[in-house]
Scaffold this active site. Structure first.
Site, PDB file in Angstrom:
ATOM      1  N   LYS A   1     -25.124  -5.578  -4.197  1.00 41.99           N
ATOM      2  CA  LYS A   1     -25.732  -5.221  -5.476  1.00 41.99           C
ATOM      3  C   LYS A   1     -25.784  -3.702  -5.677  1.00 41.99           C
ATOM      4  O   LYS A   1     -25.551  -3.207  -6.777  1.00 41.99           O
ATOM      5  CB  LYS A   1     -27.149  -5.788  -5.569  1.00 41.99           C
ATOM      6  CG  LYS A   1     -27.204  -7.309  -5.648  1.00 41.99           C
ATOM      7  CD  LYS A   1     -28.635  -7.778  -5.880  1.00 41.99           C
ATOM      8  CE  LYS A   1     -28.901  -9.168  -5.341  1.00 41.99           C
ATOM      9  NZ  LYS A   1     -28.248 -10.256  -6.047  1.00 41.99           N
TER      10      LYS A   1
ATOM     11  N   GLU B   1     -35.823  -1.645  -8.010  1.00 47.81           N
ATOM     12  CA  GLU B   1     -35.642  -1.661  -9.466  1.00 47.81           C
ATOM     13  C   GLU B   1     -36.981  -1.696 -10.152  1.00 47.81           C
ATOM     14  O   GLU B   1     -37.937  -2.272  -9.639  1.00 47.81           O
ATOM     15  CB  GLU B   1     -34.868  -2.932  -9.901  1.00 47.81           C
ATOM     16  CG  GLU B   1     -33.407  -2.861  -9.622  1.00 47.81           C
ATOM     17  CD  GLU B   1     -32.668  -4.135 -10.051  1.00 47.81           C
ATOM     18  OE1 GLU B   1     -33.304  -5.083 -10.542  1.00 47.81           O
ATOM     19  OE2 GLU B   1     -31.441  -4.142  -9.871  1.00 47.81           O
TER      20      GLU B   1
ATOM     21  N   ARG C   1     -17.366 -15.956  -9.218  1.00 51.59           N
ATOM     22  CA  ARG C   1     -17.001 -17.359  -8.970  1.00 51.59           C
ATOM     23  C   ARG C   1     -17.388 -18.167 -10.193  1.00 51.59           C
ATOM     24  O   ARG C   1     -17.946 -17.646 -11.148  1.00 51.59           O
ATOM     25  CB  ARG C   1     -17.808 -17.873  -7.780  1.00 51.59           C
ATOM     26  CG  ARG C   1     -19.315 -17.655  -8.023  1.00 51.59           C
ATOM     27  CD  ARG C   1     -20.165 -18.299  -6.961  1.00 51.59           C
ATOM     28  NE  ARG C   1     -21.495 -17.737  -6.903  1.00 51.59           N
ATOM     29  CZ  ARG C   1     -22.548 -18.158  -7.598  1.00 51.59           C
ATOM     30  NH1 ARG C   1     -22.402 -19.150  -8.455  1.00 51.59           N
ATOM     31  NH2 ARG C   1     -23.730 -17.604  -7.462  1.00 51.59           N
TER      32      ARG C   1
HETATM   33  P1  ADP Z   1     -29.649 -13.287  -6.845  1.00 55.59           P
HETATM   34  O1  ADP Z   1     -28.464 -12.689  -6.213  1.00 55.59           O
HETATM   35  O2  ADP Z   1     -30.590 -13.855  -5.878  1.00 55.59           O
HETATM   36  O3  ADP Z   1     -29.267 -14.211  -7.962  1.00 55.59           O
HETATM   37  P2  ADP Z   1     -30.492 -11.413  -8.929  1.00 55.59           P
HETATM   38  O4  ADP Z   1     -30.413  -9.953  -8.814  1.00 55.59           O
HETATM   39  O5  ADP Z   1     -29.517 -12.081  -9.809  1.00 55.59           O
HETATM   40  O6  ADP Z   1     -30.437 -12.051  -7.485  1.00 55.59           O
HETATM   41  O7  ADP Z   1     -31.970 -11.790  -9.397  1.00 55.59           O
HETATM   42  C1  ADP Z   1     -32.443 -13.108  -9.387  1.00 55.59           C
HETATM   43  C2  ADP Z   1     -33.571 -13.264 -10.413  1.00 55.59           C
HETATM   44  O8  ADP Z   1     -34.649 -12.351 -10.158  1.00 55.59           O
HETATM   45  C3  ADP Z   1     -33.149 -12.955 -11.826  1.00 55.59           C
HETATM   46  O9  ADP Z   1     -32.548 -14.054 -12.446  1.00 55.59           O
HETATM   47  C4  ADP Z   1     -34.463 -12.546 -12.461  1.00 55.59           C
HETATM   48  O10 ADP Z   1     -35.209 -13.684 -12.828  1.00 55.59           O
HETATM   49  C5  ADP Z   1     -35.197 -11.846 -11.359  1.00 55.59           C
HETATM   50  N1  ADP Z   1     -34.993 -10.390 -11.444  1.00 55.59           N
HETATM   51  C6  ADP Z   1     -34.010  -9.692 -10.856  1.00 55.59           C
HETATM   52  N2  ADP Z   1     -34.110  -8.382 -11.128  1.00 55.59           N
HETATM   53  C7  ADP Z   1     -35.200  -8.232 -11.911  1.00 55.59           C
HETATM   54  C8  ADP Z   1     -35.859  -7.089 -12.502  1.00 55.59           C
HETATM   55  N3  ADP Z   1     -35.425  -5.848 -12.325  1.00 55.59           N
HETATM   56  N4  ADP Z   1     -36.965  -7.304 -13.249  1.00 55.59           N
HETATM   57  C9  ADP Z   1     -37.443  -8.550 -13.423  1.00 55.59           C
HETATM   58  N5  ADP Z   1     -36.886  -9.648 -12.870  1.00 55.59           N
HETATM   59  C10 ADP Z   1     -35.763  -9.506 -12.124  1.00 55.59           C
HETATM   60  P1  ADP Z   2     -25.661 -19.713  -9.975  1.00 57.62           P
HETATM   61  O1  ADP Z   2     -25.849 -18.235  -9.749  1.00 57.62           O
HETATM   62  O2  ADP Z   2     -24.261 -20.183 -10.119  1.00 57.62           O
HETATM   63  O3  ADP Z   2     -26.567 -20.231 -10.984  1.00 57.62           O
HETATM   64  P2  ADP Z   2     -27.164 -20.230  -7.603  1.00 57.62           P
HETATM   65  O4  ADP Z   2     -27.685 -18.849  -7.547  1.00 57.62           O
HETATM   66  O5  ADP Z   2     -28.126 -21.339  -7.722  1.00 57.62           O
HETATM   67  O6  ADP Z   2     -26.067 -20.427  -8.686  1.00 57.62           O
HETATM   68  O7  ADP Z   2     -26.249 -20.452  -6.347  1.00 57.62           O
HETATM   69  C1  ADP Z   2     -25.137 -21.305  -6.393  1.00 57.62           C
HETATM   70  C2  ADP Z   2     -24.825 -21.799  -5.051  1.00 57.62           C
HETATM   71  O8  ADP Z   2     -24.444 -20.747  -4.220  1.00 57.62           O
HETATM   72  C3  ADP Z   2     -25.960 -22.504  -4.397  1.00 57.62           C
HETATM   73  O9  ADP Z   2     -25.431 -23.557  -3.647  1.00 57.62           O
HETATM   74  C4  ADP Z   2     -26.550 -21.422  -3.528  1.00 57.62           C
HETATM   75  O10 ADP Z   2     -27.205 -22.009  -2.418  1.00 57.62           O
HETATM   76  C5  ADP Z   2     -25.320 -20.650  -3.139  1.00 57.62           C
HETATM   77  N1  ADP Z   2     -25.523 -19.234  -2.954  1.00 57.62           N
HETATM   78  C6  ADP Z   2     -25.804 -18.322  -3.882  1.00 57.62           C
HETATM   79  N2  ADP Z   2     -25.831 -17.107  -3.369  1.00 57.62           N
HETATM   80  C7  ADP Z   2     -25.570 -17.232  -2.056  1.00 57.62           C
HETATM   81  C8  ADP Z   2     -25.453 -16.325  -0.967  1.00 57.62           C
HETATM   82  N3  ADP Z   2     -25.602 -15.017  -1.110  1.00 57.62           N
HETATM   83  N4  ADP Z   2     -25.175 -16.824   0.238  1.00 57.62           N
HETATM   84  C9  ADP Z   2     -25.004 -18.143   0.401  1.00 57.62           C
HETATM   85  N5  ADP Z   2     -25.077 -19.038  -0.587  1.00 57.62           N
HETATM   86  C10 ADP Z   2     -25.368 -18.598  -1.791  1.00 57.62           C
END
Ligand code: ADP
Ligand code: ADP
Ligand code: MG
Length: 687
Positions: A116, A200, A299
């Site tokens: 990230k 953040e 993906r």
């Molecule tokens: P992941 O790789 O686990 O999906 P993300 O960076 O996409 O991580 O963040 C997952 C969730 O956390 C987001 O969908 C949002 O709901 C929350 N989130 C992430 N960053 C922020 C932020 N700066 N402020 C508020 N909520 C956040």
């Molecule tokens: P999306 O972002 O497509 O909505 P999710 O965040 O729920 O999906 O993750 C999709 C799939 O990938 C799930 O099976 C989750 O367990 C897996 N996944 C997501 N991020 C990771 C990661 N960093 N390492 C391993 N598995 C992951």
């Protein structure tokens, strides 16, 4: 186009990819672990190769095995699905080295977006708006703290290598920062083997809005509009919809173009998703919505079907075409949004216990009328409900993999129509054998916040009173449903019509039958009385602290309608379906009705047969069945509770005991005789 591909995944996404491959005339190779030997994804593919043990590290993450399987079967390309190896740049490189096409972006794009912090630096250069924060390489705790203090609380500490909602900590004040940082780093090193973090600004009233992008090898890149994934628990998506409520044409275009700029910055090819966090000052002021880049998922996304539903496109088909070198099928100006789509993730988990994942067997798995892997409203079926799953009735949800059971996707002309269809489809989804979030999902979409699109990532917390610890049916309707279905089942087993049968013994007087229940931890008793007029009266005695304020009684009626029962009791009516399931040695009835579903433990009425008799010195059959034996003879003195006769009913033997002390006057049947419910078996003279 390819002739044969290997699908390096399992579950619903493996089945999803196989469906499009089949449509395009491409042969498929499945891979499977020990736990998945009988899995649906193995069944739907043309060939299958066993790749190892049940744990992902022994199978779905063993890429040498997977590549070997691809070569052995003559597959030309590998589809990684999501999760597992889908965002592993080494795997993408290894595919190329083995002469296989990786159906996904170039390894360099996966790498660029993999962390990230690094991806934010790249996006900064590409002019994509970022959440204010620190994403530098220097990880000195004092520096991180100063940055947080400088941007102002609340802040979010994130593992740079994180995913799946793991490795995140919200910090509300400076005094809490050091502790949160340490715990975030511990989780990050454990989960991702990398403890680098970024900090953040925690966005206020945050909405998660992401853009689907698609690139090809000819330099084209388009956006397929947005998905709103704001409804989350533990930073993970629960419901996803498209288009995003309140989205304006101008903002959509800005976000779409920013996403395309992000993709182009890494020479993106194939399907990808650029996730933005959107700040809003209120729920009804789209002009105040400001978007910031969060991360890019390189993906196919879990929630891709909502984009398919509103565009009428098959995104897996696009992936396959692009991977085989074809240009994108459509240009940006040819893409249109049609109607509204919502996806609900049905997961094996207990919302009332902090969403703890559940395992178990899908003893009952009934779906609403739906298509599968076909795009709603564009398929020949014309159905507006789609279910993507990788399981069948009888399959298990094991502890090895994701807890997602199925994805339910609905489409409608408007959001209201889609919402109504989703509610109906969830109501018709019947799962027994493991705990799921189906009822919880229904409650979420029925909240005022969701129904009126007051969306942000705190929706579930905000509505917690309406969402957790709810009982949709209540004791009276639940117990009435179980009793009606028991009587219906008994009638079916013995081939007797309950109404004609009743005539035979009505002359003997009132017959009663007692039922014991445990409902939400409280013992309850219910009494069924057959009236002289042919009615069935039903009464429930409420106990102290029970869900009923006072006893409920009245006529109970029911009528079979297909596999459901239309019942009426105490002023309530419902079409119910009852499934019996043994759980921890208890008989648990799962009752499904339009207003919701619930469970109630049934205490075997026949085990207490002695108690059900009236004090008239008669021992009557509590249900239709066969007399097996009498354990007493005429003239015997008997004590209360002493076994008198054994009956067989519903493939089980039941012992009937003396209701009180007395003497046996007459045996009215012989072993082997069939008897009707309420038939008098022997006469007693009570002391
Ligand atoms: P992941 O790789 O686990 O999906 P993300 O960076 O996409 O991580 O963040 C997952 C969730 O956390 C987001 O969908 C949002 O709901 C929350 N989130 C992430 N960053 C922020 C932020 N700066 N402020 C508020 N909520 C956040
Ligand atoms: P999306 O972002 O497509 O909505 P999710 O965040 O729920 O999906 O993750 C999709 C799939 O990938 C799930 O099976 C989750 O367990 C897996 N996944 C997501 N991020 C990771 C990661 N960093 N390492 C391993 N598995 C992951
Ligand atoms: Mg994310």
């Amino acid at each position: 186009m390819f002739q044969k591909i290997l699908i390096a995944n399992r579950g619903e996404i493996a089945c999803r990819v196989a469906a499009t491959a089949r449509k395009l005339g491409i042969k498929t190779v499945a891979v499977y672990s020990d736990a998945d030997a009988q899995a649906k994804h193995v069944q739907v593919c043309d060939e299958a190769v066993h790749i190892g043990g049940s744990a992902p590290k022994d199978s779905y993450l063993r890429w040498e095995r997977i590549l070997q399987a691809a070569q052995d079967t003559g597959a030309q390309a590998v589809h990684p699905g999501y999760g597992f190896l889908s965002e592993n740049e080494d795997f993408a490189k290894a595919c190329a080295a083995a002469g296989l096409v990786f159906i996904g972006p170039p390894a360099s794009a996966i790498q660029a977006m993999g962390l990230k912090a690094a991806s934010k630096q790249l996006m900064e250069q590409a002019g994509v708006p970022l959440v204010p924060g620190y994403h530098g390489a220097d990880q000195d705790p004092a520096l991180l703290q100063r940055e947080a203090d400088h941007m102002g609380y609340p802040v979010l500490i994130k593992a740079s290598a994180g995913g799946g909602g793991k490795g995140m900590r919200i910090v509300k004040k400076t005094a809490d920062f050091a502790e949160a940082l340490a715990s975030c780093k511990r989780e990050a090193i454990n989960s991702f083997g990398d403890d680098a973090v970024l900090v953040e600004k925690y966005v206020q009233r945050p909405r998660h809005i992401e853009i689907q992008v698609f690139g090809d090898t000819h330099g084209n890149c388009v956006y397929l509009f947005e998905r709103d994934c704001s409804v989350q628990r533990r930073h993970q998506k629960v419901l996803e919809e498209a288009p995003a409520p309140g989205m304006t044409e101008a903002l959509r275009q800005q976000m779409g173009e920013a996403a395309v700029a992000a993709a182009k910055a890494v020479n993106y090819v194939g399907a990808g998703t650029v996730e933005f966090i959107v700040e809003q000052t209120g729920y009804d002021s789209p002009e105040s919505m400001k978007f910031f880049f969060m991360e890019m998922n390189t993906r196919l996304q879990v929630e891709h079907p909502v984009t398919e539903a509103i565009t009428g496109l098959d995104l897996v088909e696009w992936q396959l075409r692009v991977a085989s070198g074809e240009p994108l099928p459509l240009r940006q100006d040819q893409l249109r949004i049609q109607g509204h789509a919502i996806e609900a993730r049905i997961c094996a988990e207990n919302p009332d216990n902090n969403f703890l994942p559940a395992t178990g067997t899908l003893s009952v798995y009934r779906k609403p009328a739906c298509s599968s892997f076909e795009i709603p409203n564009t398929s020949h079926t014309g159905l507006s409900v789609r279910i993507d799953d990788g399981v069948r009735e009888g399959d298990s949800i094991s502890p090895f993999y994701d807890s997602m059971v199925a994805k339910l996707i609905v489409h409608g002309d408007t959001r209201e129509q889609a919402l109504a269809r989703l509610d109906e489809a969830l109501a018709q989804t019947r799962i027994v054998g493991l705990t799921t979030n189906v009822q919880f999902l229904r409650r979420v979409i029925q909240t005022d916040s969701f129904a009126t699109a007051k969306l942000d990532t705190a929706l579930i917390q905000r509505e917690d009173k309406a969402l957790f610890g709810q009982e949709p049916l209540g004791l009276a309707l639940t117990a009435a449903a179980v009793v009606a279905s028991t009587l219906q089942r008994e009638a079916a087993l013995t081939g007797h019509d309950p109404f004609s049968r009743r005539d035979g013994w009505r002359a003997y007087g009132m017959a009663t039958r007692r039922f014991g229940f445990v409902f939400h931890g409280q013992a309850q008793t219910a009494l069924l009385t057959y009236g002289h007029d042919g009615t069935t009266q039903f009464a429930i005695d409420a106990m102290v602290d029970a869900p009923l304020p006072q006893p409920v009684f009245g006529a109970l009626t029911w009528r079979a309608e297909g596999d459901q029962l239309a019942i009426a009791f105490a002023g309530q009516q419902a079409r119910v379906q009852v499934f019996m399931h043994v759980e921890g040695g208890d008989d648990v009835a799962h009752v499904f009705a339009p207003q919701g579903a619930t469970r109630i433990t049934v205490i075997d009425a026949l085990a207490h047969a002695g108690e059900v008799q009236e004090a008239g010195g008669r021992l009557t059959a509590p249900m239709p069945g066969k007399v097996v034996s009498f354990s007493v003879n005429v003239g015997d003195k008997v004590k209360a509770g002493q076994p008198l006769a054994v009956m067989e009913a519903m493939k089980m033997e039941h012992t009937m005991a003396a209701p009180a002390d007395g003497e046996v006057l007459e045996l009215l049947y012989a072993p082997g005789d069939q008897v009707a419910e309420g038939a008098e078996l022997l006469k007693l003279k009570l002391d």
